[in-house]
Write an enzyme that holds these catalytic residues in place. Structure first.
Site, mmCIF file in Angstrom:
data_model
loop_
_atom_site.group_PDB
_atom_site.id
_atom_site.type_symbol
_atom_site.label_atom_id
_atom_site.label_comp_id
_atom_site.label_asym_id
_atom_site.label_seq_id
_atom_site.Cartn_x
_atom_site.Cartn_y
_atom_site.Cartn_z
ATOM 1 N N ASP A 1 -101.690 -2.791 42.569
ATOM 2 C CA ASP A 1 -102.571 -2.605 43.722
ATOM 3 C C ASP A 1 -102.580 -1.135 44.161
ATOM 4 O O ASP A 1 -103.337 -0.751 45.061
ATOM 5 C CB ASP A 1 -102.214 -3.554 44.877
ATOM 6 C CG ASP A 1 -100.806 -3.337 45.409
ATOM 7 O OD1 ASP A 1 -100.051 -2.550 44.808
ATOM 8 O OD2 ASP A 1 -100.456 -3.974 46.427
ATOM 9 N N SER A 2 -101.792 -0.309 43.477
ATOM 10 C CA SER A 2 -101.904 1.143 43.656
ATOM 11 C C SER A 2 -103.320 1.608 43.328
ATOM 12 O O SER A 2 -103.701 2.724 43.688
ATOM 13 C CB SER A 2 -100.886 1.867 42.765
ATOM 14 O OG SER A 2 -100.986 1.401 41.428
ATOM 15 N N ASP B 1 -101.060 -7.416 40.179
ATOM 16 C CA ASP B 1 -100.477 -7.430 41.522
ATOM 17 C C ASP B 1 -101.238 -8.382 42.423
ATOM 18 O O ASP B 1 -102.479 -8.388 42.418
ATOM 19 C CB ASP B 1 -100.572 -6.028 42.137
ATOM 20 C CG ASP B 1 -99.233 -5.332 42.209
ATOM 21 O OD1 ASP B 1 -98.189 -6.025 42.188
ATOM 22 O OD2 ASP B 1 -99.229 -4.089 42.286
ATOM 23 N N LYS C 1 -97.565 -10.213 39.998
ATOM 24 C CA LYS C 1 -96.421 -9.559 40.650
ATOM 25 C C LYS C 1 -96.611 -9.687 42.151
ATOM 26 O O LYS C 1 -97.733 -9.555 42.645
ATOM 27 C CB LYS C 1 -96.325 -8.088 40.256
ATOM 28 C CG LYS C 1 -95.207 -7.339 40.995
ATOM 29 C CD LYS C 1 -94.873 -6.003 40.370
ATOM 30 C CE LYS C 1 -95.757 -4.869 40.771
ATOM 31 N NZ LYS C 1 -95.840 -4.606 42.237
ATOM 32 N N GLU D 1 -94.635 -8.705 46.077
ATOM 33 C CA GLU D 1 -93.611 -7.914 46.757
ATOM 34 C C GLU D 1 -92.806 -8.798 47.698
ATOM 35 O O GLU D 1 -93.341 -9.731 48.308
ATOM 36 C CB GLU D 1 -94.264 -6.772 47.542
ATOM 37 C CG GLU D 1 -94.961 -5.763 46.650
ATOM 38 C CD GLU D 1 -95.501 -4.565 47.408
ATOM 39 O OE1 GLU D 1 -95.186 -4.395 48.603
ATOM 40 O OE2 GLU D 1 -96.247 -3.785 46.790
ATOM 41 N N GLU E 1 -88.053 -0.583 43.111
ATOM 42 C CA GLU E 1 -88.738 0.684 43.411
ATOM 43 C C GLU E 1 -88.028 1.481 44.499
ATOM 44 O O GLU E 1 -87.617 0.916 45.532
ATOM 45 C CB GLU E 1 -90.187 0.409 43.862
ATOM 46 C CG GLU E 1 -90.904 1.688 44.305
ATOM 47 C CD GLU E 1 -92.416 1.566 44.447
ATOM 48 O OE1 GLU E 1 -92.974 0.487 44.186
ATOM 49 O OE2 GLU E 1 -93.028 2.590 44.816
#
Ligand code: KIV
Length: 290
Positions: free
Chosen positions: A67-68, A106, A136, A138, A205
């Site tokens: 999602d960057s 993401d 993925k 978070e 991270e």
């Protein structure tokens, strides 16, 4: 069943041709860590477009449609505004442009945190729309129930602990995590919870190195470090960062190229030639036959 195409990589005018797939699988990635040891570290990079995926394909075990892309592609201030549709569209392009690595997508902010049910619906949409193999998400202990819910229902989950950019408003910034004992213990507990819940890998991270090593030793599935440690079971970077698309990058990024400068140089020459009417030349124009 996903539809994957191998493109003719020599031209942007290619017609996609269906090919039988010989992709790495999530179980094969998971099996790279045996009894706490990963002989050959896992290589992961972000990819957002078909052409980028083609170029990374042969060298990566995993491609992450991160999602960057919110910041890198769309110029957004953070990953918070990224939507499911954005992720699905870019993930589909990356699947079309690759055939070797496992493609992980993401889950964007707001698409999975409310409940395991919400997460399942969002993840199923992403996998159906793109043909990617895994998602993925978070968060650690708070997301363990969701990770288990998805993995038990056919959706492989990669976890993400430490500095979790979607939590920027809670964390107050993007600084390294794990500097206090309490924070360090929490990161290890988060990773353990995801491992126990059936995550096939965990991104670690922006943590101080001893914590990255402690997490890698504490969990049975592979860790993938970013701003973490070479002792992790694999590494990931944002491709555009490591290629030098941006002047300012996080401290943990190594720039392997200076692609922004190369692009600027080429565009400058093009603009000069257009203004001087030296482009297009004979080779780039069609002349009447005979
Ligand atoms: O969004 C992303 O690209 C990521 C990586 C930096 C791990 O989550």
């Amino acid at each position: 069943m996903s539809t994957t195409f191998q493109l003719d990589t020599s031209t942007s005018r290619a017609n996609p041709t269906p090919q039988p797939m010989k992709r790495l699988t999530v179980p094969r990635i998971r099996a790279r860590k045996v009894d706490g040891t990963t002989e050959e570290p896992l290589v992961m990079l972000t990819a957002y477009t078909a052409r980028q995926a083609q170029l990374l394909d042969a060298h990566c075990d995993l491609l992450l449609v991160g999602d960057s892309l919110g910041q890198v592609i769309y110029g957004l201030p953070s990953t918070i505004p990224v939507t499911l549709d954005m992720m699905a569209n870019h993930a589909a392009a990356v699947v079309r442009g690759s055939y070797h690595p496992v493609v992980v997508v993401d889950m964007p902010f707001g698409s999975y945190e409310a409940s395991p049910q919400q997460a399942f619906e969002s993840a199923a949409m992403l996998l159906k729309a793109s043909g990617a193999a895994a998602v993925k998400l978070e968060g650690g202990e708070a997301m363990a129930e969701t990770a288990a819910f998805l993995s038990q229902r056919g959706i492989p989950v990669m976890g993400h602990v430490g500095l979790t950019p979607q939590a920027v408003n809670v964390l107050g910034g993007y600084m390294a995590r794990g500097r206090s004992d309490a924070e360090a213990d929490k990161i290890v507990a988060d990773a353990r919870a995801l491992d126990d819940a059936g995550a096939f890998a965990v991104v670690v991270e922006g943590v101080v190195e001893p914590i990255a090593i402690a997490v890698t030793e504490a969990i049975s599935c592979p860790t993938i470090g970013i701003g973490a440690s070479a002792q992790c079971d694999g590494q990931v970077l944002v491709t555009d960062d490591m290629l030098g698309m941006f002047e300012r990058v996080p401290r943990f990024v190594k720039k392997y190229d200076d692609i922004a400068q190369q692009i600027e140089g080429s565009v400058k020459r093009y603009a000069e030639e257009v203004r001087a009417r030296t482009f297009p030349g004979q080779e780039q124009t069609y002349q009447p036959k005979g």
